[in-house]
Design a protein around this motif. Structure first.
Motif, PDB file in Angstrom:
ATOM      1  N   TRP A 137       3.638   1.165 -10.233  1.00 50.08           N
ATOM      2  CA  TRP A 137       2.508   0.928 -10.422  1.00 50.08           C
ATOM      3  C   TRP A 137       4.253  -0.121 -10.934  1.00 50.08           C
ATOM      4  O   TRP A 137       5.421  -0.391 -11.451  1.00 50.08           O
ATOM      5  CB  TRP A 137       2.527   0.895 -11.505  1.00 50.08           C
ATOM      6  CG  TRP A 137       2.668  -0.163 -12.412  1.00 50.08           C
ATOM      7  CD1 TRP A 137       0.587  -1.037 -12.413  1.00 50.08           C
ATOM      8  CD2 TRP A 137       2.956  -0.589 -13.908  1.00 50.08           C
ATOM      9  NE1 TRP A 137       0.740  -1.743 -13.636  1.00 50.08           N
ATOM     10  CE2 TRP A 137       1.942  -2.006 -14.284  1.00 50.08           C
ATOM     11  CE3 TRP A 137       3.777  -0.794 -14.800  1.00 50.08           C
ATOM     12  CZ2 TRP A 137       2.528  -3.021 -14.973  1.00 50.08           C
ATOM     13  CZ3 TRP A 137       4.704  -1.081 -15.624  1.00 50.08           C
ATOM     14  CH2 TRP A 137       3.381  -2.243 -16.234  1.00 50.08           C
ATOM     15  N   HIS A 152       1.955   2.216  -3.341  1.00 48.26           N
ATOM     16  CA  HIS A 152       0.848   2.564  -4.097  1.00 48.26           C
ATOM     17  C   HIS A 152       0.105   3.785  -3.813  1.00 48.26           C
ATOM     18  O   HIS A 152       0.220   4.773  -4.639  1.00 48.26           O
ATOM     19  CB  HIS A 152      -0.533   0.977  -4.011  1.00 48.26           C
ATOM     20  CG  HIS A 152      -0.498   0.706  -4.983  1.00 48.26           C
ATOM     21  ND1 HIS A 152      -1.411  -1.018  -4.629  1.00 48.26           N
ATOM     22  CD2 HIS A 152       0.169  -0.457  -5.044  1.00 48.26           C
ATOM     23  CE1 HIS A 152      -0.923  -1.848  -5.930  1.00 48.26           C
ATOM     24  NE2 HIS A 152       0.241  -1.828  -6.358  1.00 48.26           N
ATOM     25  N   ASN A 165      -2.436  -4.856  -9.979  1.00 45.28           N
ATOM     26  CA  ASN A 165      -1.845  -4.860  -9.465  1.00 45.28           C
ATOM     27  C   ASN A 165      -2.075  -6.243  -8.253  1.00 45.28           C
ATOM     28  O   ASN A 165      -1.060  -7.001  -8.091  1.00 45.28           O
ATOM     29  CB  ASN A 165      -1.032  -4.120  -8.380  1.00 45.28           C
ATOM     30  CG  ASN A 165       1.386  -3.420 -10.067  1.00 45.28           C
ATOM     31  OD1 ASN A 165       0.956  -2.423  -8.551  1.00 45.28           O
ATOM     32  ND2 ASN A 165       0.735  -4.320 -10.481  1.00 45.28           N
ATOM     33  N   ASP A 193      -8.250   3.925  -9.097  1.00 47.39           N
ATOM     34  CA  ASP A 193      -7.522   2.758  -8.312  1.00 47.39           C
ATOM     35  C   ASP A 193      -7.456   1.804  -9.364  1.00 47.39           C
ATOM     36  O   ASP A 193      -7.160  -0.013  -8.572  1.00 47.39           O
ATOM     37  CB  ASP A 193      -8.731   2.992  -7.063  1.00 47.39           C
ATOM     38  CG  ASP A 193      -9.145   3.801  -6.679  1.00 47.39           C
ATOM     39  OD1 ASP A 193      -9.821   4.188  -5.873  1.00 47.39           O
ATOM     40  OD2 ASP A 193      -7.757   3.795  -6.168  1.00 47.39           O
ATOM     41  N   GLU A 223       2.127   6.200  -6.097  1.00 47.39           N
ATOM     42  CA  GLU A 223       1.098   5.800  -6.922  1.00 47.39           C
ATOM     43  C   GLU A 223       2.705   5.303  -7.948  1.00 47.39           C
ATOM     44  O   GLU A 223       2.701   4.863  -9.424  1.00 47.39           O
ATOM     45  CB  GLU A 223       1.259   6.585  -8.007  1.00 47.39           C
ATOM     46  CG  GLU A 223      -0.197   8.259  -7.119  1.00 47.39           C
ATOM     47  CD  GLU A 223      -0.614   7.417  -6.634  1.00 47.39           C
ATOM     48  OE1 GLU A 223      -1.330   6.237  -7.712  1.00 47.39           O
ATOM     49  OE2 GLU A 223      -1.510   8.000  -5.856  1.00 47.39           O
ATOM     50  N   LYS A 275      -4.269  -0.194  -9.421  1.00 43.69           N
ATOM     51  CA  LYS A 275      -3.977  -0.759  -8.379  1.00 43.69           C
ATOM     52  C   LYS A 275      -4.328  -2.129  -7.987  1.00 43.69           C
ATOM     53  O   LYS A 275      -4.152  -3.354  -7.519  1.00 43.69           O
ATOM     54  CB  LYS A 275      -3.942   0.203  -7.604  1.00 43.69           C
ATOM     55  CG  LYS A 275      -3.045   1.045  -7.126  1.00 43.69           C
ATOM     56  CD  LYS A 275      -3.837   2.241  -6.292  1.00 43.69           C
ATOM     57  CE  LYS A 275      -2.810   3.766  -6.024  1.00 43.69           C
ATOM     58  NZ  LYS A 275      -3.365   4.699  -5.154  1.00 43.69           N
ATOM     59  N   ARG A 298       1.283  -0.842  -0.081  1.00 41.30           N
ATOM     60  CA  ARG A 298       0.275  -0.130  -0.350  1.00 41.30           C
ATOM     61  C   ARG A 298       0.525   1.325   0.022  1.00 41.30           C
ATOM     62  O   ARG A 298       0.650   1.984  -1.047  1.00 41.30           O
ATOM     63  CB  ARG A 298      -1.198  -0.532   1.227  1.00 41.30           C
ATOM     64  CG  ARG A 298      -1.539   1.096   1.515  1.00 41.30           C
ATOM     65  CD  ARG A 298      -2.763   1.397   0.267  1.00 41.30           C
ATOM     66  NE  ARG A 298      -3.785   2.319   0.213  1.00 41.30           N
ATOM     67  CZ  ARG A 298      -4.759   2.694   0.554  1.00 41.30           C
ATOM     68  NH1 ARG A 298      -5.405   0.891   1.067  1.00 41.30           N
ATOM     69  NH2 ARG A 298      -5.644   3.154   0.791  1.00 41.30           N
TER      70      ARG A 298
END
Length: 235
Positions: free
Chosen positions: A163, A158, A201, A195, A161, A198, A155
């Motif tokens: 990736w 993420h 991912n 989102d 931001e 994410k 988290r």
């Protein structure tokens, strides 16, 4: 970062290494001759682990994957240093470190231009006492809190931001002090705060858990453990 050009070779490295980095640093045979090799790993190519004084490092050569990798093993089309995979990984990883995230420090990289193509290598700091998540789960089951810590760690990436192009169980690392790290930022990039990527991912990581479980019954993971990881991610 300092950049040094030598004919068709470009070296880039941390500023404090101005008088140390030479092309030999990117040659595994050089470290073998100096009895500095402490290990190796095999994937698309050989990854070398070497030691200088009390510091340990990872040397990785960039190899292509998939069908094209069978034809063009380690050559990439050159459109400028800033577009090379080694340079981009160095920059992205350093930005993550500057944000306080658990990523291995990039030390130095090289790009060798050959006509329209290039080959590349990268040296990073080795995480002390490192074991990837696959090796850990083949040895023992994780405590509930471990999964929550892994989720919270992802988290954090993420939230800035980031990736991760290859978020899988091999790229999550446990060090000797019980701290979780994320490694291998090749092709990774910073994206917009949406989102959807994410969630994709995370789904990639979940597939990696399932894949390893299907490959080896000794892999001590069950589907309910995924809920624990998500709990850590969501908190």
């Amino acid at each position: 970062m300092l950049i040094e050009t030598q004919d068709t070779r470009v070296l880039f490295f941390q500023d404090e290494l101005k008088d140390e980095i030479t092309p030999e640093y990117f040659d595994g045979a050089y470290w073998q001759r100096n009895n500095a090799i402490i290990g190796s790993a095999f994937g698309r190519g050989i990854t070398w682990f070497f030691k200088i004084n009390h510091d340990e490092f990872v040397l990785r050569h960039y190899h292509r994957g998939g069908l094209i990798g069978k034809l063009i093993k380690d050559a990439y089309f050159y459109t400028g240093l800033e577009s090379t995979r080694a340079y981009q990984e160095f920059v992205v990883t350093q930005k993550l470190i500057d944000k306080g995230l658990p990523a291995p420090k990039p030390i130095a990289g090289q790009v060798i231009k050959k006509g329209l193509f290039y080959q590349a290598d990268l040296i990073t700091q080795k995480i002390e006492g490192a074991n990837d998540l696959v090796a850990v789960l083949k040895d023992r089951a994780l405590a509930n809190d471990d999964y929550k810590q892994i989720g919270a760690m992802i988290r954090r990436f993420h939230d800035v931001e980031l990736w991760h192009a290859d978020l899988n169980t091999h790229n999550i690392i446990l060090d000797g002090d019980g701290k979780w790290w994320l490694i291998d930022f090749d092709r990774c990039k910073f994206k917009s705060a949406a989102d959807s990527w994410k969630k994709a991912n995370l789904a990639r990581l979940q597939r990696s858990f399932v894949k390893e479980k299907n490959k080896d019954s000794a892999f001590k993971w069950q589907s309910s453990d995924w809920d624990l990881l998500l709990a850590g991610y969501d908190n």
